[in-house]
Motif scaffolding. Structure first.
Motif, PDB file in Angstrom:
ATOM      1  N   ILE A   1       5.079  23.091   8.030  1.00  0.00           N
ATOM      2  CA  ILE A   1       5.780  24.273   8.935  1.00  0.00           C
ATOM      3  C   ILE A   1       7.400  23.731   9.306  1.00  0.00           C
ATOM      4  N   CYS A   2       7.308  22.177   8.756  1.00  0.00           N
ATOM      5  CA  CYS A   2       8.707  21.372   9.562  1.00  0.00           C
ATOM      6  C   CYS A   2       9.888  22.063   8.266  1.00  0.00           C
ATOM      7  N   ASP A   3       8.980  21.889   6.854  1.00  0.00           N
ATOM      8  CA  ASP A   3       9.466  22.629   5.634  1.00  0.00           C
ATOM      9  C   ASP A   3       9.920  23.897   5.719  1.00  0.00           C
ATOM     10  N   VAL A   4       8.987  24.901   6.085  1.00  0.00           N
ATOM     11  CA  VAL A   4       8.874  26.431   5.819  1.00  0.00           C
ATOM     12  C   VAL A   4       9.834  26.562   7.337  1.00  0.00           C
ATOM     13  N   TYR A   5      10.154  25.970   7.803  1.00  0.00           N
ATOM     14  CA  TYR A   5      11.578  26.297   8.875  1.00  0.00           C
ATOM     15  C   TYR A   5      12.550  25.862   8.611  1.00  0.00           C
ATOM     16  N   ASN A   6      12.647  24.478   7.958  1.00  0.00           N
ATOM     17  CA  ASN A   6      13.900  24.392   7.223  1.00  0.00           C
ATOM     18  C   ASN A   6      14.728  25.327   6.179  1.00  0.00           C
ATOM     19  N   GLU A   7      13.419  25.551   4.979  1.00  0.00           N
ATOM     20  CA  GLU A   7      13.748  26.845   4.071  1.00  0.00           C
ATOM     21  C   GLU A   7      14.710  28.236   5.140  1.00  0.00           C
ATOM     22  N   GLY A   8      13.661  28.412   5.539  1.00  0.00           N
ATOM     23  CA  GLY A   8      14.271  29.407   7.012  1.00  0.00           C
ATOM     24  C   GLY A   8      15.411  29.611   7.272  1.00  0.00           C
ATOM     25  N   ALA A   9      15.604  28.568   7.957  1.00  0.00           N
ATOM     26  CA  ALA A   9      17.482  28.233   8.312  1.00  0.00           C
ATOM     27  C   ALA A   9      18.441  28.392   7.405  1.00  0.00           C
TER      28      ALA A   9
ATOM     29  N   THR B   1      17.430  29.451  18.399  1.00  0.00           N
ATOM     30  CA  THR B   1      18.431  28.527  18.531  1.00  0.00           C
ATOM     31  C   THR B   1      19.834  29.119  17.458  1.00  0.00           C
ATOM     32  N   ARG B   2      20.745  28.528  17.450  1.00  0.00           N
ATOM     33  CA  ARG B   2      21.681  28.653  17.183  1.00  0.00           C
ATOM     34  C   ARG B   2      21.320  28.116  15.258  1.00  0.00           C
ATOM     35  N   ARG B   3      21.798  29.214  14.545  1.00  0.00           N
ATOM     36  CA  ARG B   3      21.707  29.131  12.988  1.00  0.00           C
ATOM     37  C   ARG B   3      22.399  27.548  13.257  1.00  0.00           C
ATOM     38  N   GLU B   4      23.153  26.681  13.041  1.00  0.00           N
ATOM     39  CA  GLU B   4      24.087  25.987  13.154  1.00  0.00           C
ATOM     40  C   GLU B   4      23.849  24.930  13.604  1.00  0.00           C
TER      41      GLU B   4
ATOM     42  N   PHE C   1      20.286  19.827  12.731  1.00  0.00           N
ATOM     43  CA  PHE C   1      18.963  19.416  13.054  1.00  0.00           C
ATOM     44  C   PHE C   1      17.771  19.269  13.058  1.00  0.00           C
ATOM     45  N   PRO C   2      17.914  19.867  11.587  1.00  0.00           N
ATOM     46  CA  PRO C   2      16.523  19.837  10.731  1.00  0.00           C
ATOM     47  C   PRO C   2      15.075  19.572  11.320  1.00  0.00           C
TER      48      PRO C   2
ATOM     49  N   CYS D   1      12.889  19.365  19.538  1.00  0.00           N
ATOM     50  CA  CYS D   1      14.272  19.592  21.118  1.00  0.00           C
ATOM     51  C   CYS D   1      14.655  17.913  21.199  1.00  0.00           C
ATOM     52  N   LEU D   2      14.219  17.245  20.848  1.00  0.00           N
ATOM     53  CA  LEU D   2      14.166  15.709  21.365  1.00  0.00           C
ATOM     54  C   LEU D   2      15.880  15.407  20.522  1.00  0.00           C
ATOM     55  N   SER D   3      15.632  16.202  19.218  1.00  0.00           N
ATOM     56  CA  SER D   3      16.986  15.767  18.728  1.00  0.00           C
ATOM     57  C   SER D   3      18.020  16.070  18.892  1.00  0.00           C
ATOM     58  N   VAL D   4      18.096  17.446  20.261  1.00  0.00           N
ATOM     59  CA  VAL D   4      19.146  18.579  19.558  1.00  0.00           C
ATOM     60  C   VAL D   4      19.120  18.132  21.506  1.00  0.00           C
TER      61      VAL D   4
END
Length: 304
Positions: free
Chosen positions: A43-51, A156-159, A164-165, A182-185
């Motif tokens: 899901i990480c790779d999918v969400y990064n593509e979506g962003a 979240t904000r796109r930026e 923080f991918p 969340c821990l990154s942000v």
């Protein structure tokens, strides 16, 4: 305007949630539905593509087994981010304490109001339970500041999503991505739970050994920064939470047939903490040793 990213595994669920979004969002939007039925990418790779594909300044990552009940929820989200530029993440469920002991966002062993803030109609897929309205707003706030939010719905904000991918190198499956993000942000922006958006979630999640495997990977990455809290902890409160949490975790790992070495490795990684005394890790090692030497009874008669 908002971009809505969905990692899709079921065409019927996607069709239903897409129609629900169109009826309720109330502002210009796009739905970026990425079909993951065949590829089964993490899901990480999918969400990064979506962003990266998102065209709007706000991005919402959401599960497809959701039905949003609040009309014009897009305006609610846009208003929250518009009023406070320091807000970086908004969810509908989250925890105000993230333990050093490996866990999800909801710290059951933390006997305090800080362990959860939420407003969700919770359905059950893996347990035969009736739907409940999980509402916990101990301070009667419009927004509650937390450490992390549940991944069923993350705005979240796109930026921020691009800065923080999601970590697809560490987390290759479908667990832990929300905590990691969340821990990154958290050191840079406020993370909030809103009570003004209500949705039904059809699944309570499957907190099994596969889930814990991913949580252990997450904690190898983040133990140095944990525990984290959005409230003032008094006296030995934090120490007592962690001591109790490690004891329960060790016993659960034994029940799930983790080896002595695997449990010991978890504790060594936890000792990287810079946020509290390492005495709590020593106590956890001592508890493990007593179980191994049969000084204490091992849960369910398991051996390590």
């Amino acid at each position: 305007m908002i971009s809505i990213v969905i990692c899709s595994a079921d065409q019927a669920d996607l069709s239903s949630v897409s129609e629900n979004i169109r009826r309720t969002v109330g502002i210009p939007h796009e739905i970026i539905a990425i079909d993951n039925r065949t590829a089964r990418r993490g899901i990480c790779d999918v969400y990064n593509e979506g962003a990266k594909r998102a065209r709007f300044d706000l991005v919402c990552f959401m599960h497809e087994d959701i039905e949003i009940r609040t009309a014009d929820w897009g305006n609610v989200v846009a208003g929250i981010f518009g009023r406070d530029p320091e807000i970086g993440v908004v969810g509908v469920a989250g925890g105000g304490y993230k333990s050093l002991s490996p866990s999800g966002w909801y710290q059951l062993e933390f006997h305090s109001e800080e362990r959860s803030y939420q407003n969700v109609l919770q359905g059950y897929k893996y347990n035969e339970k009736e739907e409940i309205h999980a509402y916990h707003n101990p301070r009667n706030e419009a927004l509650s500041r937390v450490v992390c939010v549940d991944g069923l719905w993350i705005c979240t904000r796109r930026e921020i999503a691009l800065r923080f991918p999601f970590d697809g190198q560490v987390l290759t499956g479908f667990h832990g991505y929300d905590l990691d993000f969340c821990l990154s942000v958290f050191p840079h922006y406020k993370i909030m739970v809103t009570y003004d958006v209500l949705m039904k979630h059809d699944s309570e999640g499957n907190f099994n050994k596969q889930w814990l495997d991913n949580i252990l990977k997450l904690h190898r990455k983040w133990s140095y920064a944990l525990p984290l809290t959005t409230s003032v902890m008094r006296g030995n409160e934090m120490y007592d939470i962690e001591k109790r949490s490690f004891k329960i975790l060790i016993e659960q790992m034994i029940r799930w047939k983790y080896s002595y070495l695997q449990i010991q490795t978890m504790l060594w990684h936890s000792a990287k903490t810079k946020q509290m005394r390492r005495k709590v890790i020593f106590k956890a090692f001592l508890h493990l040793l007593k179980l191994r030497l049969h000084i204490l009874p091992i849960p369910d008669g398991q051996r390590i």
